[in-house]
Design a protein around this motif. Structure first.
Motif, mmCIF file in Angstrom:
data_model
loop_
_atom_site.group_PDB
_atom_site.id
_atom_site.type_symbol
_atom_site.label_atom_id
_atom_site.label_comp_id
_atom_site.label_asym_id
_atom_site.label_seq_id
_atom_site.Cartn_x
_atom_site.Cartn_y
_atom_site.Cartn_z
ATOM 1 N N ALA A 31 38.748 71.314 31.251
ATOM 2 C CA ALA A 31 38.959 69.868 31.132
ATOM 3 C C ALA A 31 39.389 69.273 32.470
ATOM 4 O O ALA A 31 38.867 68.234 32.899
ATOM 5 C CB ALA A 31 40.008 69.577 30.059
ATOM 6 N N CYS A 56 33.018 63.208 31.403
ATOM 7 C CA CYS A 56 34.141 62.780 30.563
ATOM 8 C C CYS A 56 34.021 63.346 29.151
ATOM 9 O O CYS A 56 35.020 63.740 28.544
ATOM 10 C CB CYS A 56 34.236 61.253 30.528
ATOM 11 S SG CYS A 56 34.944 60.557 32.038
ATOM 12 N N ALA A 60 36.836 65.708 27.585
ATOM 13 C CA ALA A 60 37.500 65.376 26.321
ATOM 14 C C ALA A 60 37.345 66.519 25.317
ATOM 15 O O ALA A 60 38.308 66.908 24.643
ATOM 16 C CB ALA A 60 36.922 64.080 25.748
ATOM 17 N N GLU A 61 36.140 67.058 25.216
ATOM 18 C CA GLU A 61 35.892 68.187 24.312
ATOM 19 C C GLU A 61 36.784 69.372 24.677
ATOM 20 O O GLU A 61 37.434 69.976 23.808
ATOM 21 C CB GLU A 61 34.422 68.594 24.397
ATOM 22 C CG GLU A 61 34.065 69.805 23.576
ATOM 23 C CD GLU A 61 32.633 70.262 23.781
ATOM 24 O OE1 GLU A 61 32.396 71.471 23.615
ATOM 25 O OE2 GLU A 61 31.751 69.432 24.091
ATOM 26 N N LEU A 87 33.088 65.323 19.108
ATOM 27 C CA LEU A 87 34.402 64.866 19.555
ATOM 28 C C LEU A 87 35.247 64.304 18.419
ATOM 29 O O LEU A 87 36.447 64.588 18.340
ATOM 30 C CB LEU A 87 34.245 63.822 20.671
ATOM 31 C CG LEU A 87 33.531 64.297 21.939
ATOM 32 C CD1 LEU A 87 33.428 63.146 22.947
ATOM 33 C CD2 LEU A 87 34.219 65.491 22.551
ATOM 34 N N TRP A 91 38.826 65.750 17.143
ATOM 35 C CA TRP A 91 39.998 64.874 17.079
ATOM 36 C C TRP A 91 40.617 64.929 15.681
ATOM 37 O O TRP A 91 41.841 65.101 15.544
ATOM 38 C CB TRP A 91 39.596 63.457 17.424
ATOM 39 C CG TRP A 91 40.726 62.467 17.517
ATOM 40 C CD1 TRP A 91 41.496 61.992 16.502
ATOM 41 C CD2 TRP A 91 41.203 61.831 18.704
ATOM 42 N NE1 TRP A 91 42.414 61.100 16.976
ATOM 43 C CE2 TRP A 91 42.257 60.976 18.317
ATOM 44 C CE3 TRP A 91 40.816 61.886 20.034
ATOM 45 C CZ2 TRP A 91 42.950 60.195 19.236
ATOM 46 C CZ3 TRP A 91 41.504 61.094 20.948
ATOM 47 C CH2 TRP A 91 42.560 60.261 20.546
ATOM 48 N N GLN A 105 40.492 56.885 16.455
ATOM 49 C CA GLN A 105 40.168 56.944 17.876
ATOM 50 C C GLN A 105 39.856 55.547 18.399
ATOM 51 O O GLN A 105 39.428 54.681 17.649
ATOM 52 C CB GLN A 105 38.944 57.848 18.116
ATOM 53 C CG GLN A 105 39.111 59.260 17.648
ATOM 54 C CD GLN A 105 38.504 59.487 16.269
ATOM 55 O OE1 GLN A 105 37.600 58.789 15.856
ATOM 56 N NE2 GLN A 105 39.018 60.467 15.555
ATOM 57 N N PHE A 109 36.228 56.223 22.777
ATOM 58 C CA PHE A 109 36.097 57.609 22.344
ATOM 59 C C PHE A 109 34.964 57.750 21.322
ATOM 60 O O PHE A 109 34.159 58.679 21.401
ATOM 61 C CB PHE A 109 37.424 58.096 21.750
ATOM 62 C CG PHE A 109 37.425 59.558 21.424
ATOM 63 C CD1 PHE A 109 37.726 60.497 22.393
ATOM 64 C CD2 PHE A 109 37.109 59.994 20.149
ATOM 65 C CE1 PHE A 109 37.716 61.855 22.094
ATOM 66 C CE2 PHE A 109 37.088 61.346 19.845
ATOM 67 C CZ PHE A 109 37.398 62.280 20.815
ATOM 68 N N HIS A 113 31.613 59.887 21.803
ATOM 69 C CA HIS A 113 31.169 60.872 20.811
ATOM 70 C C HIS A 113 29.689 60.681 20.473
ATOM 71 O O HIS A 113 28.930 61.649 20.407
ATOM 72 C CB HIS A 113 32.010 60.780 19.534
ATOM 73 C CG HIS A 113 31.362 61.457 18.373
ATOM 74 N ND1 HIS A 113 31.333 62.826 18.243
ATOM 75 C CD2 HIS A 113 30.681 60.958 17.315
ATOM 76 C CE1 HIS A 113 30.664 63.141 17.137
ATOM 77 N NE2 HIS A 113 30.269 62.020 16.563
ATOM 78 N N VAL A 143 40.436 59.685 28.995
ATOM 79 C CA VAL A 143 40.287 61.131 29.186
ATOM 80 C C VAL A 143 41.488 61.680 29.953
ATOM 81 O O VAL A 143 42.001 62.757 29.629
ATOM 82 C CB VAL A 143 38.951 61.460 29.892
ATOM 83 C CG1 VAL A 143 38.885 62.916 30.306
ATOM 84 C CG2 VAL A 143 37.782 61.129 28.972
ATOM 85 N N LEU A 146 44.233 62.043 27.461
ATOM 86 C CA LEU A 146 43.954 63.149 26.559
ATOM 87 C C LEU A 146 44.259 64.492 27.236
ATOM 88 O O LEU A 146 44.872 65.379 26.630
ATOM 89 C CB LEU A 146 42.497 63.086 26.103
ATOM 90 C CG LEU A 146 42.083 63.975 24.938
ATOM 91 C CD1 LEU A 146 42.926 63.716 23.702
ATOM 92 C CD2 LEU A 146 40.609 63.753 24.628
#
Length: 155
Positions: A31, A56, A60-61, A87, A91, A105, A109, A113, A143, A146
């Motif tokens: 990440a 990104c 995020a993943e 994603l 989450w 979210q 986001f 996704h 991101v 996160l």
């Protein structure tokens, strides 16, 4: 044949070995690495929005998988289609596992996704006239937040 030159860093340790990272640490490292690339792209005079969104999405993943791995979700489960690159599912699973994230979210986001998961629009924009991406600055800030949460969870 050309010679190759470079530098090496030496690590001093009182231990006889350096331990392998946990899966959670590996996901967090991924990440952070993707975030570094995203920051470079975001600072370009003409931001390559698809490439930025792709990095990104991966960041995020990986951040979500770092948190899930840290709380005990097996890596093999994180790779299965139910979670994988989805994603919003990652989450939701993080929230279900008690990780401190809002239940819903943000719009950036959800938009990320939609282009990150199947059919992998960012990777393979086949048959499309346009791709609607999240706002770059908002996405990058999100991101970063996160990954900060993932770092606090993992360490």
């Amino acid at each position: 044949m050309k010679s190759v030159t470079g530098t090496m860093s030496a690590v001093e340790s009182s231990d006889d070995f350096i331990r392998a990272p946990t899966d959670a640490e590996g996901f967090l490292a991924a990440a952070r690495t993707m975030l570094e690339g995203a920051r470079v792209l975001a600072s370009a005079s003409q931001v390559p929005a698809i490439a930025l969104s792709h990095l990104c999405g991966h960041a995020a993943e990986s951040a979500l998988k770092a948190m899930l791995s840290q709380v005990g979700v097996p890596t093999i489960e994180l790779s299965k289609p139910a979670l994988g690159h989805k994603l919003t599912n990652l989450w939701a699973r993080a929230v279900a596992e008690g990780i401190s994230l809002p239940k819903s979210q943000d719009a950036w986001f959800e938009r990320l996704h939609r282009v990150h998961a199947t059919p992998y629009t960012l990777r393979y924009p086949l048959g499309l006239h346009a791709i609607v991406l999240p706002d770059s600055a908002t996405m990058l800030r999100g991101v970063e937040e996160l990954i900060s949460k993932a770092a606090a969870c993992v360490q």
